[in-house]
Design an enzyme around this catalytic site. Structure first.
Site, mmCIF file in Angstrom:
data_model
loop_
_atom_site.group_PDB
_atom_site.id
_atom_site.type_symbol
_atom_site.label_atom_id
_atom_site.label_comp_id
_atom_site.label_asym_id
_atom_site.label_seq_id
_atom_site.Cartn_x
_atom_site.Cartn_y
_atom_site.Cartn_z
ATOM 1 N N ASP A 107 0.845 -1.112 -0.130
ATOM 2 C CA ASP A 107 -0.006 0.056 -0.077
ATOM 3 C C ASP A 107 0.899 1.001 0.030
ATOM 4 O OD1 ASP A 107 -3.169 0.881 0.546
ATOM 5 O OD2 ASP A 107 -1.856 2.119 1.840
ATOM 6 N N HIS A 272 -7.227 -7.131 0.876
ATOM 7 C CA HIS A 272 -6.069 -6.044 0.548
ATOM 8 C C HIS A 272 -5.056 -6.125 1.599
ATOM 9 C CE1 HIS A 272 -4.166 -1.978 0.016
ATOM 10 N NE2 HIS A 272 -4.249 -1.778 1.090
#
Length: 292
Positions: A107, A272
């Site tokens: 990320d 994620h």
């Protein structure tokens, strides 16, 4: 009390520009630095770090502006540029005696790792990327109502003042919404870990917003300059991500191949927070990368 990776030492070391970074360090062998994402701290790497520590010296810092690391005031756009944050990582590794190292990020940390790969090719031996496309490409692929999935990118891109106030006034709800909606397996974020992420994020609202604001400004400028110059990542690169391309209408592997000629692109069924949801899969991908 700040949660950290069990069995690792917790240290504070110099980054760039007088910034100090907190980091968990463990294991022995060739060095691997792991950078966390949003809204998290180095703790997100706990499972993967423990798996790699038998073969590598594993270094897991909190990024500038996050966790227990320094949070300098955003006196200019460069303070939270990925270029500055990449320089932090290189300085941190050097302070531990590592002039060359492998680097992986998730990320926000993956965007820092990407910038480090372009700015410091002589320093990085391998590059791992989890669940992003480069900043310049990220803005290009967000179109129409499908861009709503990235509403936070637009919110935190606004001028200083309003985003910080809105987020600080509802910090747990705001940061918790990402932990809840981005995890395919909520059990991967047990309550003590979730509480640590919320505590750390609520204490870092201005710097987190500044990090994202940089990605709508100075980071785009830096990426565009590299694209115009034909710059590419010189080291072996592994990208693991959800199938965002199918959801948003782009070819993620093609985007990455333009930047990384030596590319291993993998899709995962995990959510994620894949380093916590599928640590065996992510550790295997990184081990494979380090053998290239």
């Amino acid at each position: 009390m700040t949660l950290t990776i069990p069995g690792f030492d917790h240290v504070r070391l110099p980054g760039a520009d007088g910034v100090e970074l907190a980091a968990a360090v463990g294991g022995s062998g060739s060095p691997v630095v792991l950078l966390h994402g949003f809204p998290q701290t180095h703790l997100m790497w706990r499972h993967v770090a423990e798996r790699l520590a038998g073969e590598h010296t594993v270094i897991c810092p909190d990024l500038r502006g996050y966790g227990a690391s320094d949070k300098p005031a955003a006196t200019g756009p460069e303070v939270y540029s990925k270029r500055a944050m990449a320089a932090d990582v290189v300085a941190l590794a050097a302070a531990l005696g590592h002039e060359r190292f492998a680097l992986a990020g998730h990320d926000r940390g993956a965007l820092v790792a990407f910038r480090a790969g372009l700015d410091h090719p002589e320093t990085l031996t391998h590059l791992g990327i989890l669940d992003v496309v480069p900043t310049l490409d990220m803005w290009d692929v967000l179109h129409g109502v499908r861009a709503a999935v990235g509403y936070h990118l637009f919110l935190m891109a606004q001028p200083p003042g309003l985003p910080e106030t809105m987020i600080a006034n509802s910090a747990d709800a705001y940061f918790g919404s990402f932990l809840d909606t981005w995890a395919a397996d909520p059990a991967a974020l047990p309550e003590p870990v979730r509480a640590e992420y919320l505590r750390a994020s609520a204490a870092a609202v201005p710097s987190i917003v500044a990090d994202y604001r940089a990605s709508a400004g100075i980071d785009v400028t830096h990426d565009q300059a590299d694209r115009d110059a034909g710059s590419q990542l010189a080291m072996p690169v592994t990208v693991v991500q959800q199938d965002w391309g199918a959801q948003l209408g782009y070819d993620a592997a093609d985007i990455w191949r333009a930047w990384a000629p030596d590319l291993d692109h993998r899709l995962t069924g995990a959510g994620h927070f894949m380093a916590e949801e599928a640590p065996d899969e992510i550790a295997e991908a990184l081990r494979d990368l380090l053998l290239r």
